[in-house]
Write a protein that holds these residues in place. Structure first.
Motif, PDB file in Angstrom:
ATOM      1  N   ALA A  92       0.818  -1.065   0.006  1.00  0.00           N
ATOM      2  CA  ALA A  92       0.123   0.011   0.119  1.00  0.00           C
ATOM      3  C   ALA A  92       0.895   1.322   0.106  1.00  0.00           C
ATOM      4  N   LYS A  93       0.537   2.213  -0.694  1.00  0.00           N
ATOM      5  CA  LYS A  93       1.328   3.425  -0.950  1.00  0.00           C
ATOM      6  C   LYS A  93       0.803   4.475   0.347  1.00  0.00           C
ATOM      7  N   SER A  94       1.800   4.867   1.041  1.00  0.00           N
ATOM      8  CA  SER A  94       1.439   6.063   1.905  1.00  0.00           C
ATOM      9  C   SER A  94       2.601   6.688   2.200  1.00  0.00           C
ATOM     10  N   MET A  95       2.657   7.708   3.006  1.00  0.00           N
ATOM     11  CA  MET A  95       3.748   8.618   3.403  1.00  0.00           C
ATOM     12  C   MET A  95       4.409   8.055   4.361  1.00  0.00           C
ATOM     13  N   VAL A  96       5.962   7.842   4.207  1.00  0.00           N
ATOM     14  CA  VAL A  96       6.690   7.318   5.311  1.00  0.00           C
ATOM     15  C   VAL A  96       7.142   8.390   6.234  1.00  0.00           C
ATOM     16  N   PRO A  97       7.002   8.239   7.583  1.00  0.00           N
ATOM     17  CA  PRO A  97       7.543   9.300   8.486  1.00  0.00           C
ATOM     18  C   PRO A  97       9.117   9.004   8.368  1.00  0.00           C
ATOM     19  N   LYS A  98       9.774  10.028   9.079  1.00  0.00           N
ATOM     20  CA  LYS A  98      11.119  10.141   9.095  1.00  0.00           C
ATOM     21  C   LYS A  98      11.805   9.126  10.271  1.00  0.00           C
ATOM     22  N   SER A  99      10.748   8.733  11.000  1.00  0.00           N
ATOM     23  CA  SER A  99      11.496   7.838  12.252  1.00  0.00           C
ATOM     24  C   SER A  99      11.512   6.361  11.708  1.00  0.00           C
ATOM     25  N   ALA A 100      11.345   6.094  10.613  1.00  0.00           N
ATOM     26  CA  ALA A 100      11.420   4.669   9.970  1.00  0.00           C
ATOM     27  C   ALA A 100      11.860   4.697   8.600  1.00  0.00           C
ATOM     28  N   SER A 101      12.470   3.446   7.988  1.00  0.00           N
ATOM     29  CA  SER A 101      12.921   3.595   6.798  1.00  0.00           C
ATOM     30  C   SER A 101      11.646   3.009   6.006  1.00  0.00           C
ATOM     31  N   VAL A 102      11.687   3.161   4.656  1.00  0.00           N
ATOM     32  CA  VAL A 102      10.646   2.766   3.859  1.00  0.00           C
ATOM     33  C   VAL A 102      10.314   1.356   4.095  1.00  0.00           C
ATOM     34  N   HIS A 103      11.123   0.456   4.260  1.00  0.00           N
ATOM     35  CA  HIS A 103      11.024  -0.880   4.498  1.00  0.00           C
ATOM     36  C   HIS A 103      10.354  -1.115   5.887  1.00  0.00           C
TER      37      HIS A 103
END
Length: 150
Positions: A92-103
């Motif tokens: 699912a596509k969504s915004m990734v927060p800075k607190s975690a990697s994309v994975h």
């Protein structure tokens, strides 16, 4: 009981509740986040009577980083239908927060989508098993990190 009450309220308002497998995986993850957050906070209540301690510890435990680690260990134990929900959540596509990697964020989304699915499908035994194992994995990882920091 909560789902039954919600379904009755929807029906009373003239709105049909969608079949679980047709719900957007981001919405499943939204429900799963609530379910897991409540589970974690209830598990932490006996540890302290201070709200700040329960909140801080709970917030760390429900982070994308730790959910990802739990999901990686539990992924091999998923049934076929659980794997399908897992894949939908992960992709699912969504915004990734800075607190975690994309994975990490995608794995956490898959984790939460799976919990949301199990909750809405009223698969309580599997939901409890999954959350109990996740709690143990996350606790172990947090303790290992704490020990490594000493």
């Amino acid at each position: 009981m909560l789902k039954e009450h919600t379904l009755a309220a929807c029906k009373g308002a003239g709105v049909d509740f969608p079949p679980t497998k047709q719900i957007n995986p981001i919405l499943l993850a939204y429900i799963g986040d609530v379910v897991f957050s409540m589970y974690i906070r209830l598990r932490l209540l006996p540890l302290s009577s201070h709200v700040r301690i329960v909140h801080d510890l709970g917030s760390r435990m429900v982070s994308a980083v730790y959910q990802c680690q739990a999901m990686q260990e539990l992924e091999a134990s998923l049934s076929e239908d659980e794997q399908a929900i897992f894949r939908r959540g992960r992709n699912a596509k969504s915004m990734v927060p800075k607190s975690a990697s994309v994975h990490e964020y995608r794995m956490a989304t898959a984790f939460e989508a799976l919990l949301g699915y199990l909750f809405l499908e009223e698969r309580e035994a599997r939901l409890e098993e999954f959350m109990d194992k996740s709690f143990d994995i996350i606790t172990e990882k947090m303790n290992a990190k704490k020990e490594a920091g000493k």
